[in-house]
Design a protein around this motif. Structure first.
Motif, short mmCIF file in Angstrom:
data_model
loop_
_atom_site.label_atom_id
_atom_site.label_comp_id
_atom_site.label_asym_id
_atom_site.label_seq_id
_atom_site.Cartn_x
_atom_site.Cartn_y
_atom_site.Cartn_z
N GLY A 96 0.81 -1.21 0.00
CA GLY A 96 0.00 0.00 0.00
C GLY A 96 0.84 1.26 0.00
N GLN A 97 1.85 1.31 0.87
CA GLN A 97 2.69 2.51 0.93
C GLN A 97 3.56 2.66 -0.31
OE1 GLN A 97 4.47 4.29 4.36
NE2 GLN A 97 3.73 2.62 5.68
N ALA A 98 4.03 1.56 -0.89
CA ALA A 98 4.85 1.65 -2.09
C ALA A 98 4.02 2.19 -3.26
CB ALA A 98 5.44 0.28 -2.43
N LEU A 99 2.77 1.73 -3.38
CA LEU A 99 1.89 2.29 -4.40
C LEU A 99 1.65 3.78 -4.15
CD1 LEU A 99 -0.85 -0.48 -4.85
CD2 LEU A 99 0.99 0.12 -6.46
N LEU A 100 1.50 4.14 -2.87
CA LEU A 100 1.30 5.54 -2.51
C LEU A 100 2.52 6.37 -2.90
CD1 LEU A 100 -0.65 7.51 -0.99
CD2 LEU A 100 0.76 7.07 1.04
N ALA A 101 3.71 5.83 -2.66
CA ALA A 101 4.94 6.54 -3.03
C ALA A 101 4.98 6.82 -4.52
CB ALA A 101 6.16 5.73 -2.60
N GLY A 102 4.63 5.82 -5.32
CA GLY A 102 4.58 6.02 -6.76
C GLY A 102 3.56 7.07 -7.16
N ARG A 103 2.43 7.05 -6.49
CA ARG A 103 1.37 8.04 -6.76
C ARG A 103 1.84 9.45 -6.44
NH1 ARG A 103 -4.64 7.38 -6.42
NH2 ARG A 103 -5.58 9.34 -5.67
N MET A 104 2.74 9.57 -5.44
CA MET A 104 3.28 10.87 -5.04
C MET A 104 4.47 11.30 -5.88
SD MET A 104 3.12 10.39 -0.88
CE MET A 104 3.71 12.06 -0.50
N GLY A 105 4.91 10.44 -6.80
CA GLY A 105 6.04 10.77 -7.65
C GLY A 105 7.39 10.51 -7.02
N LYS A 106 7.43 9.73 -5.93
CA LYS A 106 8.69 9.40 -5.28
C LYS A 106 9.40 8.28 -6.03
CE LYS A 106 7.49 12.26 -1.99
NZ LYS A 106 8.11 13.60 -1.88
N THR A 107 10.71 8.28 -5.95
CA THR A 107 11.51 7.26 -6.66
C THR A 107 12.27 6.34 -5.72
OG1 THR A 107 13.40 8.77 -6.83
CG2 THR A 107 11.80 8.79 -8.65
N ALA A 187 12.21 10.84 -1.78
CA ALA A 187 12.04 9.62 -1.00
C ALA A 187 10.74 9.61 -0.20
CB ALA A 187 13.23 9.42 -0.06
N HIS A 188 10.20 8.41 -0.02
CA HIS A 188 9.08 8.19 0.88
C HIS A 188 9.58 7.34 2.04
CE1 HIS A 188 5.13 7.26 2.48
NE2 HIS A 188 5.40 5.97 2.39
N PHE A 189 9.31 7.79 3.26
CA PHE A 189 9.65 7.00 4.45
C PHE A 189 8.57 5.95 4.65
CE2 PHE A 189 9.71 6.97 9.34
CZ PHE A 189 10.58 5.88 9.36
N LEU A 190 8.92 4.69 4.46
CA LEU A 190 7.95 3.60 4.53
C LEU A 190 8.07 2.93 5.89
CD1 LEU A 190 7.20 1.12 1.61
CD2 LEU A 190 6.52 0.80 3.98
N LEU A 191 7.42 3.51 6.87
CA LEU A 191 7.47 3.00 8.24
C LEU A 191 6.72 1.67 8.33
CD1 LEU A 191 8.32 3.63 11.17
CD2 LEU A 191 6.15 4.85 11.43
N GLY A 192 7.28 0.74 9.09
CA GLY A 192 6.74 -0.61 9.11
C GLY A 192 5.74 -0.90 10.20
N SER A 193 5.56 0.01 11.15
CA SER A 193 4.65 -0.30 12.25
C SER A 193 3.70 0.86 12.48
CB SER A 193 5.42 -0.64 13.52
OG SER A 193 4.57 -1.29 14.45
N VAL A 194 2.84 0.71 13.51
CA VAL A 194 1.80 1.70 13.79
C VAL A 194 2.29 2.77 14.75
CG1 VAL A 194 -0.21 0.30 13.22
CG2 VAL A 194 0.84 0.06 15.48
N GLY A 195 3.56 3.14 14.64
CA GLY A 195 4.12 4.23 15.41
C GLY A 195 4.42 5.39 14.49
N GLY A 196 5.31 6.28 14.96
CA GLY A 196 5.70 7.41 14.15
C GLY A 196 4.69 8.53 14.17
N PRO A 197 4.99 9.62 13.46
CA PRO A 197 4.09 10.77 13.44
C PRO A 197 2.85 10.51 12.61
CG PRO A 197 5.89 11.09 11.87
CD PRO A 197 6.20 9.82 12.62
N HIS A 198 1.77 11.21 12.93
CA HIS A 198 0.56 11.15 12.11
C HIS A 198 0.91 11.53 10.67
CE1 HIS A 198 -3.66 11.37 11.11
NE2 HIS A 198 -3.53 12.63 10.70
N PRO A 199 0.49 10.77 9.64
CA PRO A 199 -0.62 9.80 9.65
C PRO A 199 -0.21 8.34 9.79
CG PRO A 199 -0.03 10.24 7.40
CD PRO A 199 0.91 11.08 8.25
N TYR A 200 1.07 8.06 10.09
CA TYR A 200 1.53 6.67 10.01
C TYR A 200 0.78 5.70 10.91
CZ TYR A 200 5.33 7.93 6.88
OH TYR A 200 6.04 8.35 5.78
N PRO A 201 0.52 6.00 12.19
CA PRO A 201 -0.20 5.00 13.00
C PRO A 201 -1.56 4.62 12.41
CG PRO A 201 0.79 6.67 14.40
CD PRO A 201 0.92 7.17 13.00
N TRP A 202 -2.28 5.61 11.93
CA TRP A 202 -3.59 5.37 11.31
C TRP A 202 -3.44 4.70 9.96
CZ3 TRP A 202 -5.41 9.11 7.35
CH2 TRP A 202 -6.65 8.73 6.81
#
Length: 383
Positions: A96-107, A187-202
């Protein structure tokens, strides 16, 4: 009590938020805006759902553990995330996040990893979608998870050892976030867990909720208990999401040496306010667990919130119980699970037949990953 499906203003009650350097505020806001747009876009959802089925192998089965059920006097059902592509639940969030990164134009994808399962999933998605991947991993975890390091490198990812601090997941996350600060444009930071700053936990919980949604559909009735291991807590958050509005008890099982909910206090770590292990001076204390993926001093803010409501309960198990649980599951059911997942198994073995898990209980337990990566540790090769 009502449980929020989305945090208000990035907060789950008193927990959550966005505690990051000013330079990262726009990047976090951009991720939130992009995810809201993508999550409401039927084409994005269809693309992700298609990959989860045709590439990741979903739905994963709900396997009756018939032999252990007989031995323990309960009905034990295993949600088999160990059978997903790459060997764990991590692929759900990563695709999901990798597809999002592509949608945002990240490489490029930047990620942290502890046990290596998240890193392997990131490297896998990067290869599939034509992105570059840089994975930060504590040097201690590299020593005890060499198989996963090789897998990441074989898939084309750059694995960067982190030698600061405890040389584990906390320190890898620190370095990954620093790298993101330096390259938010590409770059997109692809955090692996439900921590980190909003919106990552959600966001991560939403992407992992496929686990709980499937499990609920696969059950012919609401189980008495739903159990999952908790470090940062993504597999548990995804599992609980399918049952939080039911009568099922939700049990998260922490490592005794990394039990932020059981032994922590409110504090900020990696961009969000949650429960955190701290020393007498209020500094973040080091966690200690045989399972690299649970070797973390904090926990996702939604877990802290669910605990504060009394909606979810959290237990701890020690390393010796975990090793015993892996062997018992393997010999009873022919399934070798990850050290992380074995924490949930260990609690069930201990609690079955007691008031905490009475005889006849119907239990859904998420096996978050398979145990191939842990063979050296189990054989005593790496402590």
């Amino acid at each position: 009590m009502a449980v929020m499906t989305e945090p208000r203003h990035g907060r789950f009650g008193d927990f959550g938020g966005r505690y990051v350097p000013e330079s990262l505020i726009p990047a976090c806001a951009a991720v939130e805006e992009a995810f809201r747009s993508a999550w409401s876009d039927p084409l994005f959802r269809a693309h992700l759902d298609g990959l989860l089925v045709s590439y990741a192998g979903r739905p994963t089965p709900l396997t009756p553990a018939l032999n252990l059920s007989t031995q323990l006097g309960i009905t034990l059902l295993l949600k088999r995330e160990d059978l997903a592509h790459t060997g764990s639940h991590k692929i759900n969030n990563v695709l999901g996040q990798a597809l999002l990164a592509g949608r945002m134009g990240k490489t490029r994808l930047i990620a942290e990893t502890g046990a290596g399962q998240h890193g392997v999933a990131v490297a896998t998605a990067a290869a599939l979608l034509g992105l570059r991947a840089t994975v930060y991993m504590g040097s201690r975890d590299i020593e005890r998870q060499q198989l996963n390091v090789f897998r990441m490198e074989l898939l084309g990812a750059e694995v960067i050892p982190v030698t600061s601090g405890s040389r584990t997941l906390k320190d890898a996350t620190n370095e990954a976030m620093r790298a993101w600060v330096a390259d938010t444009d590409d770059a997109h930071f692809l955090l692996g867990s439900v921590g980190g700053p909003h919106p990552y936990p959600w966001m991560v919980r939403e992407l992992q909720s496929v686990i709980g949604d499937e499990a609920r559909q696969q059950c012919d009735s609401v189980p008495d208990v739903v159990v999952a291991c908790v470090g940062g807590g993504s597999n548990a958050a995804g599992t609980f999401a399918g049952f939080v509005d039911t009568t099922a008890r939700l049990i998260g099982v922490e490592a005794a040496g990394g039990a932020a909910i059981t032994n922590g206090a409110p504090g900020v770590v990696h961009g969000s306010r949650s429960l955190v292990l701290q020393d007498a001076e209020g500094q973040i204390a080091e966690a200690e667990s045989i399972a690299a993926g649970l070797d973390y001093p904090g926990v996702g803010p939604e877990h802290a919130y669910l605990s504060s409501l009394g909606r979810a309960e959290y237990r701890t198990v020690g390393d010796a119980e975990v090793v015993e649980a892996i062997g018992r599951l393997a010999r009873a059911e022919g399934i070798i699970c990850a050290l992380e997942s074995a924490h949930a198994v260990a609690w069930v073995l201990r609690a079955a037949g007691t008031p905490d898990l009475p005889a006849g209980s119907r239990v859904v337990l998420t096996l978050s990953g398979r145990g191939d990566k842990d063979m050296a540790t189990l054989r005593g090769g790496v402590a």
